[in-house]
Each structure stands twice: as C-alpha cells, then as structure tokens.
Scaffold this active site. Structure first.
Site, PDB file in Angstrom:
ATOM      1  N   TYR A  49      -9.953  -1.953  59.316  1.00 23.31           N
ATOM      2  CA  TYR A  49     -10.763  -1.254  58.327  1.00 23.31           C
ATOM      3  C   TYR A  49     -10.056   0.015  57.818  1.00 23.31           C
ATOM      4  CZ  TYR A  49     -14.536  -4.105  60.382  1.00 23.31           C
ATOM      5  OH  TYR A  49     -15.312  -5.133  60.854  1.00 23.31           O
ATOM      6  N   ILE A 228     -25.394  -5.419  62.848  1.00 22.06           N
ATOM      7  CA  ILE A 228     -24.613  -4.349  62.230  1.00 22.06           C
ATOM      8  C   ILE A 228     -25.087  -4.233  60.784  1.00 22.06           C
ATOM      9  CG2 ILE A 228     -22.295  -3.594  61.540  1.00 22.06           C
ATOM     10  CD1 ILE A 228     -21.275  -5.403  63.858  1.00 22.06           C
ATOM     11  N   LYS A 230     -24.874  -1.637  57.116  1.00 18.10           N
ATOM     12  CA  LYS A 230     -24.272  -0.494  56.420  1.00 18.10           C
ATOM     13  C   LYS A 230     -25.009  -0.260  55.116  1.00 18.10           C
ATOM     14  CE  LYS A 230     -20.699  -0.830  53.690  1.00 18.10           C
ATOM     15  NZ  LYS A 230     -19.373  -1.066  53.106  1.00 18.10           N
ATOM     16  N   ARG A 236     -32.475   3.423  52.581  1.00 21.07           N
ATOM     17  CA  ARG A 236     -32.191   2.093  53.136  1.00 21.07           C
ATOM     18  C   ARG A 236     -31.687   2.194  54.567  1.00 21.07           C
ATOM     19  NH1 ARG A 236     -29.181  -0.526  47.875  1.00 21.07           N
ATOM     20  NH2 ARG A 236     -31.060  -0.855  46.621  1.00 21.07           N
TER      21      ARG A 236
END
Length: 274
Positions: A49, A228, A230, A236
């Site tokens: 990442y 997980i 994001k 949110r």
C-alpha cells in the site's frame, strides 16, 4: 461478539478495522488519527500500500495510547522466503516507526513460488523475538493453510480474505472454523463494484433505518466475521462502527442469501500479486 473476536494468540480483533488501501502517507496519517478519535482501535495496511509511514505516524500522534491500538501490515509477494521476509518485515517496522506489529500477514500464498511455508516459519521466528504479537495470512485456501499446519503444527490466527454477500465463502469459512482460524473480510462492501446499489441491500437497510454498507458489514459480523472498512467521510466512518445497534432477521439473511456469487478480487490459487 460486541467487543471482537478473540484470536488464538489472545489478542482481540474488533468487529471493524479501519482500512487504508489506496491512501497515500499524508492521507493515511490524517485518516488514522481521526479514526482513532472516532473510536476505531484497529488499522490495516500492507507493504504494497506504500503508506506504512503514514499509518504509523497517525497511530503515534493519535489521542489514544499505542497499547490500545492494533495495526496489521502484510508481507508482499516479492518478499517470500526466510531471509527476505525478515528484511521486509523489519523495513515495515521502520516505516511504521513502532516497536512491534500487532498482526502480520503473508499477503498472498503465491503457490507457484512454493515459498509460503518457509515464509510462515520466518514469521514464527520474528514473533519469538517479540516483534510481532500475532501472525496470520491473507488470501489463503484451506490447502495452503494445511501445508502451514503440517510444517509447524500451528494454524494462522487470521486468514484475511474477500468475503461479502456477493462472495460468501461458505465452504472456506467452515474450513477455517474447523482449523481454528478467524476469517476477516476484505471487500465487505464490494469495493465500489455495485454491491451497495443492489435493491436487496437497500431494502434491508431501509427497514432497519441504516445504510446499505452497515447491512453488508452486519451480515458478515452476525456470522462472526470481522470486517475491514474505509471511508473518508466522518459520518460514514461513524456508521461503519455502529454494527451492534441492529440485528438482521432470518428473513433478511434469507434475502441476502439470494445474491449471485461472483468474486471481485483475485483467485489465490492462480493469480499472483507482488
């Protein structure tokens, strides 16, 4: 299950881990710091990442003590093999700027290389040195897991895999349960591939007064699968943490079981990622 799933190592994996895929260092640092303030206690990154430095900086400057936070990072495919895995892990540790990693995963099995067992053994040694709290894998099949168990007598604590209503992984989840491996879901809300726009998810969400993303994640969590998630949107992010304020009914689960099963990611038996 409100507080998380206890791993074989004794650590507890929360229902929702904050994901950082596709964030650069600057964005990751801010997002992690904000998410910690909002209540997130676990953060997911990976060597591929290219944002471990940002994630580590966010954790170090968060208003929450380090010992209350959990970070996962992952060994990229190009670093399989005992010596290279050790070098790569220590580079990740330097990038993060931390004294230890809570959960370290082999990102992909890459069976063609035939090095994932040797790599798994290297992770044991790093754990024995106190540098890793818990070791696990990502995108492994039951066959790959069995090879690790045969070599070391120990199953991974976690297998992080694609798992969502459109790719339930029923067989794999049962296989992992039989081996004492906790399945953690990546792609729980479909990675922007249209899952949240499906009328069935929207129908269930409207009935409960929640978002389609919450329904998708609750579906996983209701079956003991932590997820997980994001988001760059604070509201949110708050919603994603709130999975215990509602429960899906048997009728909801039956409706969500009608999704055609289509993988959105790679096949770990044949696809490779370095």
């Amino acid at each position: 299950m409100e507080h998380g799933v206890k791993l074989s190592s004794g650590q507890v994996l929360p229902p929702v881990t904050f994901g950082t895929w596709k964030l650069d260092d600057t964005a990751a640092e801010q997002a992690v710091r904000d998410a910690a303030t909002e209540g997130y206690r676990a953060f997911d990154t990976g060597q591929r990442y290219h944002n471990e430095a940002g994630v580590g900086a966010g954790m170090r400057t968060a208003s929450v003590p380090r010992e209350q936070l959990m970070v996962t990072t992952k060994l990229r495919g190009g670093d399989h093999g005992a010596e290279q895995a050790e070098r790569a892990f220590k580079a990740s540790l330097r990038n993060l700027g931390l004294d230890y990693v809570d959960l370290y995963l082999i990102h992909w099995p890459l069976p063609r290389l035939g090095l994932y067992v040797e790599t798994w053994q290297a992770l044991h040694e790093l754990r024995d040195q106190g540098l890793i709290r818990t070791i696990g894998v990502s995108n492994f099949t039951a066959e790959h897991i069995d090879a690790l168990i045969a070599a070391t007598g120990e199953a991974p604590a976690v297998n992080q895999v694609e798992c969502h209503v459109g790719w339930r992984q029923d067989a794999l989840r049962q296989q992992m349960a039989d081996r004492g491996v906790v399945v953690q879901s990546w792609g729980a809300i479909g990675r922007g591939k249209g899952l949240l726009e499906d009328g069935r998810l929207q129908q269930v969400a409207a009935q409960h007064g929640v978002s389609p993303a919450q329904v998708a994640m609750r579906w996983a969590w209701q079956q003991g699968v932590p997820v997980i998630a994001k988001s760059g949107n604070p509201e949110r992010r708050r919603q994603n943490l709130d999975l215990d304020s509602f429960m899906l009914t048997d009728d909801d689960m039956a409706l969500l079981a009608t999704f055609e099963q289509v993988r959105i990611g790679k096949d770990p038996d044949v696809d490779e990622e370095y």
